[in-house]
Design an enzyme around this catalytic site. Sequence first.
Site, PDB file in Angstrom:
ATOM      1  N   SER A   1     -16.499  19.876 -50.900  1.00 34.54           N
ATOM      2  CA  SER A   1     -17.104  19.806 -49.582  1.00 34.54           C
ATOM      3  C   SER A   1     -18.038  21.152 -49.274  1.00 34.54           C
ATOM      4  O   SER A   1     -19.031  21.057 -50.134  1.00 34.54           O
ATOM      5  CB  SER A   1     -15.985  19.829 -48.690  1.00 34.54           C
ATOM      6  OG  SER A   1     -16.422  19.316 -47.539  1.00 34.54           O
TER       7      SER A   1
ATOM      8  N   GLU B   1     -14.753   8.076 -49.159  1.00 29.87           N
ATOM      9  CA  GLU B   1     -14.873   9.484 -48.607  1.00 29.87           C
ATOM     10  C   GLU B   1     -14.225   9.364 -47.229  1.00 29.87           C
ATOM     11  O   GLU B   1     -13.445  10.428 -46.819  1.00 29.87           O
ATOM     12  CB  GLU B   1     -16.088  10.095 -48.649  1.00 29.87           C
ATOM     13  CG  GLU B   1     -16.754  10.282 -50.023  1.00 29.87           C
ATOM     14  CD  GLU B   1     -16.187  11.707 -50.551  1.00 29.87           C
ATOM     15  OE1 GLU B   1     -15.529  12.485 -49.772  1.00 29.87           O
ATOM     16  OE2 GLU B   1     -16.327  12.092 -51.672  1.00 29.87           O
TER      17      GLU B   1
END
Length: 641
Positions: free
Chosen positions: A230, A364
């Site tokens: 991330s 996701e």
Amino acid sequence: MTSVSFQMRNKSFKEIVRYFQVFYILVGPVTTSPIDSQVVQTTSGAAIGVTTDTAHSFYGIHYAQAPVGDLPWKDPQPVVTPESTINATVNTHVQCHQSPNPFQLLTDDESIETEDCLVLNVFVPGAISLQYSDESLPVMFYIHGGGFKFGSGTSDDIDGGNLANATNSVVVTINYRLGPLGFLTLSEEGREYIRGNQGLKDQQQALRWVQQNVANFSGDSTRVMIFGNSAGAQSVMLHTISPVSDNLFSCAIQQSNPVNLAFIHPDVDGALRISKRLSEALGCDANTTSERDCLLNMTAEQITLQTGPIELLTAMEEGSSLYVDNTFFPILDGEEFTDLPLNMIQSGNWNSHKNVIIGVNTEEFVEYQFFYPQKWNETRFLKMNQDFYGPYYGEIITDKYVELYPPPSGDYRITYGEAFSHYYMDCPNQKMAKYASLSNKSSVFFYTNSHPKLSDICVQTGGSREDCKYATHGSEVRYVFRTMPNNEDYHGDDEVVENQFGSYWGNFAHSCTPSSGAVNLGNFTAWPQYFPNGAAGFSGTWNYLNIGAPMSDVRDQYRTEICQFWDSINYGFPTHEQSSNTTTTVGQSVSDTVSLEVSTMPTESYESTDFTTSNSISVTLTVPVMRIWIACTYMCAALWK
């Protein structure tokens, strides 16, 4: 008193040093030196770690001075006065000050938030004798995620002992400054110019520490693989384009990089506008004697408390909903970073001689559906898209997804999560990987992870444990670090996926090639390079690896049709239209609160939220934008619960 005798004749220097270390451990305070400890000399001091059957672990070693006094917002400073001994035997869970977390997912009774947070952990395979070994192991340097506002390198989820043992590597995890304490640009006449990107510079300082010290942990400073998830993956991306970072690592892995945010990295002027909003919210505007001194006199808690309000205000004033996820994050400073990352990669203006792995999880943001309690019909789906993407793009996006992704149940919340996954992750990551492949002097590899993990938010909103498993944002992290809890939710497929990540990631650390054979935790599929014309021995084009149980496999053309659609509309950039319902005002009167007044839809309501501040800022938001901020906050925080 303990009696110890030594026979020094015919002993090597390392053995003699070890004798004195044992002597210190035996006669020194037992509260700081367990018998099963290891002592390693570093530029920060003599670090005393703890040894288990799995690894030698060293926790909380300072790689830079505490950014306090006159050091806040300045570049990290190396440790100049080493400690005589560092008790690195226990993880104290020190972390840098965090943005307030409305979900309390980061709340950990053991964690300590402090400005004195620039520490790292080192993990060495337990089979290595640090005093006698001539091993020179590769280094796996991990940068944590959390939206540049949450998280730490000291979380138990990323304890590196199991990963070090499985891959025969030295694993390093780090803290770095976050939010407005780590990404603030300040310009004031007569004062030193603060260019921002302090958190990135912390990462670089930690990498320099590794270069100077990792040999003492049996590590090889010429083989340092950086990897992150991330915001950590976004950091890795920036290091791959930074000339400053070039000599600090050998190859890189990006796990679920929110590449779409790379479209909005502010330049210096944009960063100064963000800083101005923070100063005004804290009452440190032009009416004060010195804006800089005013900010320095604020507590870290007062400053980080403003993260959420400034994110929302910036999204409104800059005209991009993406700022609701990140506002205090890396900027284009005009020196180290001179253009948007994708532009630099496409033009070949990056560290293109280094091998890279880029990849995503296949679901996701599917968890976004659980933030909306009622099912959506197509009309509601259109309204939500128009509120986030703007009226023009919202309608185009809705039409395309109704055509390609109509939900079997008729509930368009699911489709909304799919669209967000494609917009944020799947398509821009592929775009970056293709640019890198076409401009790279070395090798690019692309992957997807389709292995599901239990979704807590799904269970908390009434779903069954059997049906609440998805390959969502951050779900791969504990498989990579082999820290999955050994309970009823852990099964044989989980172990298979752990070993796939261990083999591919470990091989990449050893040789910058994911199928080199240096680490063999199973007979897994060979991973081809990401080529436009297909890899040798494989059919199709743009071949990639899918990680999943029972076996990884090679595929091609990941989500081609929908990604071509996003390319065709340029991801809604450069203009993001704002809903006519959205207004922003900055009040001039002094008040104790920032009021976020949320206009509600007929089918649901949402309470307004108050934040403490010095000046009054009133932001009127639609429910969708507020919920996106909440969902983004949750996804960042959920990585570190």
